[in-house]
Structures are given as C-alpha cells and as structure tokens.
Scaffold this motif. Sequence first.
Motif, short mmCIF file in Angstrom:
data_model
loop_
_atom_site.label_atom_id
_atom_site.label_comp_id
_atom_site.label_asym_id
_atom_site.label_seq_id
_atom_site.Cartn_x
_atom_site.Cartn_y
_atom_site.Cartn_z
N LEU A 54 0.83 -1.20 0.00
CA LEU A 54 0.00 0.00 0.00
C LEU A 54 0.87 1.26 0.00
CD1 LEU A 54 -2.74 1.43 0.17
CD2 LEU A 54 -2.72 0.99 2.64
N ALA A 55 1.89 1.26 0.84
CA ALA A 55 2.80 2.42 0.86
C ALA A 55 3.47 2.60 -0.49
CB ALA A 55 3.85 2.25 1.96
N ARG A 56 3.86 1.50 -1.12
CA ARG A 56 4.53 1.59 -2.42
C ARG A 56 3.56 2.02 -3.51
NH1 ARG A 56 8.19 3.87 -3.65
NH2 ARG A 56 8.38 3.66 -5.85
N ALA A 57 2.33 1.53 -3.47
CA ALA A 57 1.32 1.93 -4.46
C ALA A 57 1.05 3.43 -4.34
CB ALA A 57 0.04 1.12 -4.29
N HIS A 58 0.95 3.92 -3.12
CA HIS A 58 0.75 5.36 -2.91
C HIS A 58 1.96 6.14 -3.41
CE1 HIS A 58 0.94 9.07 -0.40
NE2 HIS A 58 -0.27 9.19 -0.92
N ALA A 59 3.15 5.67 -3.10
CA ALA A 59 4.37 6.35 -3.57
C ALA A 59 4.44 6.36 -5.09
CB ALA A 59 5.61 5.69 -2.97
N ASN A 60 4.02 5.26 -5.73
CA ASN A 60 4.00 5.22 -7.19
C ASN A 60 3.10 6.31 -7.75
OD1 ASN A 60 4.17 1.60 -7.65
ND2 ASN A 60 5.81 3.08 -7.43
N CYS A 61 1.96 6.53 -7.12
CA CYS A 61 1.06 7.59 -7.56
C CYS A 61 1.73 8.96 -7.41
CB CYS A 61 -0.25 7.56 -6.78
SG CYS A 61 -1.33 6.20 -7.23
N LEU A 62 2.36 9.17 -6.26
CA LEU A 62 3.04 10.45 -6.04
C LEU A 62 4.17 10.67 -7.04
CD1 LEU A 62 3.24 10.57 -2.14
CD2 LEU A 62 1.72 11.89 -3.64
N GLU A 63 4.88 9.60 -7.38
CA GLU A 63 5.97 9.71 -8.35
C GLU A 63 5.45 10.01 -9.75
OE1 GLU A 63 7.67 5.85 -7.81
OE2 GLU A 63 8.64 6.40 -5.92
N GLY A 64 4.30 9.46 -10.10
CA GLY A 64 3.75 9.65 -11.43
C GLY A 64 2.98 10.93 -11.61
#
Length: 135
Positions: A54-64
């Motif tokens: 979940l933390a990584r999925a959220h970070a992926n959104c922030l990165e994109g």
Amino acid sequence: MSPSLLALLGFIAWTLLLLVIMETIRSRLVLMGAVAANGFQPDNANLSPFMQRLARAHANCLEGLPVFGGLLLVAAVAGRTAVTDPLAWVLLGARVVQSLIHLASTSPAAVTARFTAFAVQMGIAVYWVVRLYVA
C-alpha cells in the motif's frame, strides 16, 4: 470540465484514497496499541506485506503525478486538451489497475501485469509530449 481535467482530478482522488486507507489502518494500529504513534517507517517496512505494498502503491502515484498530471495540466492551460482528452481516461484506468495489482500481489505474473499498466501510462505520456510539442 474536460476529460483531461476530470482524469487529473481522478488521479489526485485515487492517490488521496490510497493515503486515507493507509492512514486509517495506521490509526487503528495506534489505537489498538499495536504500534506506537512514532513507530511507523515511511515504507511500512515494520508492518504487514499488504501495508508495505500500500505504501509503495501510494508512492507510485506520487511519483507519477508530476509527469502524468503535469501533462494533463499543461494541455488544459494551453487550451490543448484535444490532444489529451481521448486517452485521459485510459491513463487513469491504467494507473488504478497498476495500483490494484500492486495491492493484490508481488508474484512474477502480477509484477509483469503491473509493469504493463505502467508501460501504457508511459506510452501515453510520450505520445502526449510529442503531440503537445510538435503541433
């Protein structure tokens, strides 16, 4: 509102939803006494595999968001949403699919599917850059 701006709003809303889910679970862990309020690592490494994903999925959104959202915003500000509108919903759908796969599994097949969803987003972004720059 144009499809491009609605997709941008959807991207932001999706990113926010992932954050709300993560912070709701974290709050519950604190209230239950399972984790101290200052006991969380940014990547949730000290929590369950789901929380880490979940933390990584959220970070992926922030990165994109700066790249994909930035292109949608540039098109809107420039009055060129005719370039981004046709694929705006596809981009958002690929982002949501990428996140959902990330939340579900890290199996080799899931990672391949997740990358495919990301590759769709990259392809759309490259296409938009060319179309916005050239035309």
